[in-house]
Scaffold this motif. Structure first.
Motif, PDB file in Angstrom:
ATOM      1  N   TYR A 146       0.596  -1.215  -0.177  1.00 12.76           N
ATOM      2  CA  TYR A 146       0.058  -0.227  -0.122  1.00 12.76           C
ATOM      3  C   TYR A 146       0.730   0.927   0.223  1.00 12.76           C
ATOM      4  N   ALA A 147       2.122   1.053   0.683  1.00 14.06           N
ATOM      5  CA  ALA A 147       3.289   2.863   0.849  1.00 14.06           C
ATOM      6  C   ALA A 147       3.138   2.130  -0.642  1.00 14.06           C
ATOM      7  N   ILE A 148       3.362   1.658  -1.319  1.00 12.00           N
ATOM      8  CA  ILE A 148       4.552   1.648  -2.540  1.00 12.00           C
ATOM      9  C   ILE A 148       3.381   2.069  -3.719  1.00 12.00           C
ATOM     10  N   LEU A 149       2.172   2.116  -3.049  1.00  9.09           N
ATOM     11  CA  LEU A 149       1.072   2.917  -4.348  1.00  9.09           C
ATOM     12  C   LEU A 149       1.128   3.858  -4.143  1.00  9.09           C
ATOM     13  N   PHE A 150       0.192   3.713  -3.023  1.00  6.56           N
ATOM     14  CA  PHE A 150       0.053   5.100  -2.644  1.00  6.56           C
ATOM     15  C   PHE A 150       0.053   6.377  -2.057  1.00  6.56           C
ATOM     16  N   GLY A 151       1.682   6.050  -1.331  1.00  5.68           N
ATOM     17  CA  GLY A 151       2.496   6.925  -0.810  1.00  5.68           C
ATOM     18  C   GLY A 151       1.901   7.196   1.212  1.00  5.68           C
ATOM     19  N   LYS A 152       1.083   5.561   1.829  1.00  2.00           N
ATOM     20  CA  LYS A 152       0.318   6.243   2.727  1.00  2.00           C
ATOM     21  C   LYS A 152       1.250   4.617   3.616  1.00  2.00           C
ATOM     22  N   LYS A 153       0.522   5.212   5.029  1.00  2.65           N
ATOM     23  CA  LYS A 153       0.464   3.787   5.555  1.00  2.65           C
ATOM     24  C   LYS A 153      -0.075   3.466   6.245  1.00  2.65           C
TER      25      LYS A 153
END
Length: 194
Positions: A146-153
């Motif tokens: 998710y972090a890779i795709l959306f820049g959020k944790k």
């Protein structure tokens, strides 16, 4: 053309990211009648996000049955309290339906937990761990993908809480909904670039 994504992401990089939140409706399902209505609603979708939660065990040999099943659309997540309703026939039929794509992560664990409650064979499920590699992503955890795709944790703060509790707290509900919703979002993002 497939958009190039980062292959990996470090814990430090994730720590610096803004926390993602599920802002849709969360609907608790605590009886068979509500389960039937929820499944009736969910059958109108081509695909849904999927996850489960089980009460953690802190003693050797102690195991609990699956407590919660989360099924999410883009704007609503249903939390089925399996610890109180089991898996009613309508939910069994949904799990084995080949009409709806159900997207999860690490599904082998979920299926093992489901088998302890029903003999139904889940059908038309897609495991993101086996799917993201074709997009160059080498990570296997939901948080990292998710972090890779959306820049959020995605915060994992509620993961080890008691999912069998009589009342699920708002943070538990949001955590549970977020995981199922995130699976759906990841799949849709990856397929919007094909």
């Amino acid at each position: 053309m497939i958009e190039p994504y980062a292959h990996t992401i470090s814990k430090d990089e994730i720590a610096a990211l803004e926390v993602e939140e599920f802002s849709g409706r969360i609907i608790l399902i605590t009886n068979e009648s509500d389960c039937d209505k929820a499944v009736g609603y969910l059958q109108h979708f081509d695909m849904v996000g999927f996850d489960t939660e089980t009460r953690p065990s802190f003693r050797k040999g102690q195991r609990y049955m699956i407590s919660l099943m989360q099924i999410s659309t883009e704007d609503a997540c249903f939390l089925f309290r399996l610890n109180t309703i089991g898996i009613p026939p309508s939910l069994e039929n949904f799990l084995k339906s080949e009409d709806i794509l159900k997207i999860g992560l690490s599904l082998r664990d979920d299926f093992g937990a489901i088998r302890k409650r029903t003999t139904v064979t889940p059908m038309r499920f897609l495991d993101l761990q086996n799917y993201v590699g074709q997009f160059g992503i080498e990570e296997a955890s939901l948080q990292k993908i998710y972090a890779i795709l959306f820049g959020k944790k995605i915060s994992k703060g509620q993961r080890l809480t008691n999912w069998d509790a009589e009342i699920l707290t708002e943070p538990q509900q949001k955590y549970a909904a977020l995981d199922a919703w995130a699976c759906l979002k990841i799949y849709k993002k990856l397929n919007s670039v094909r």
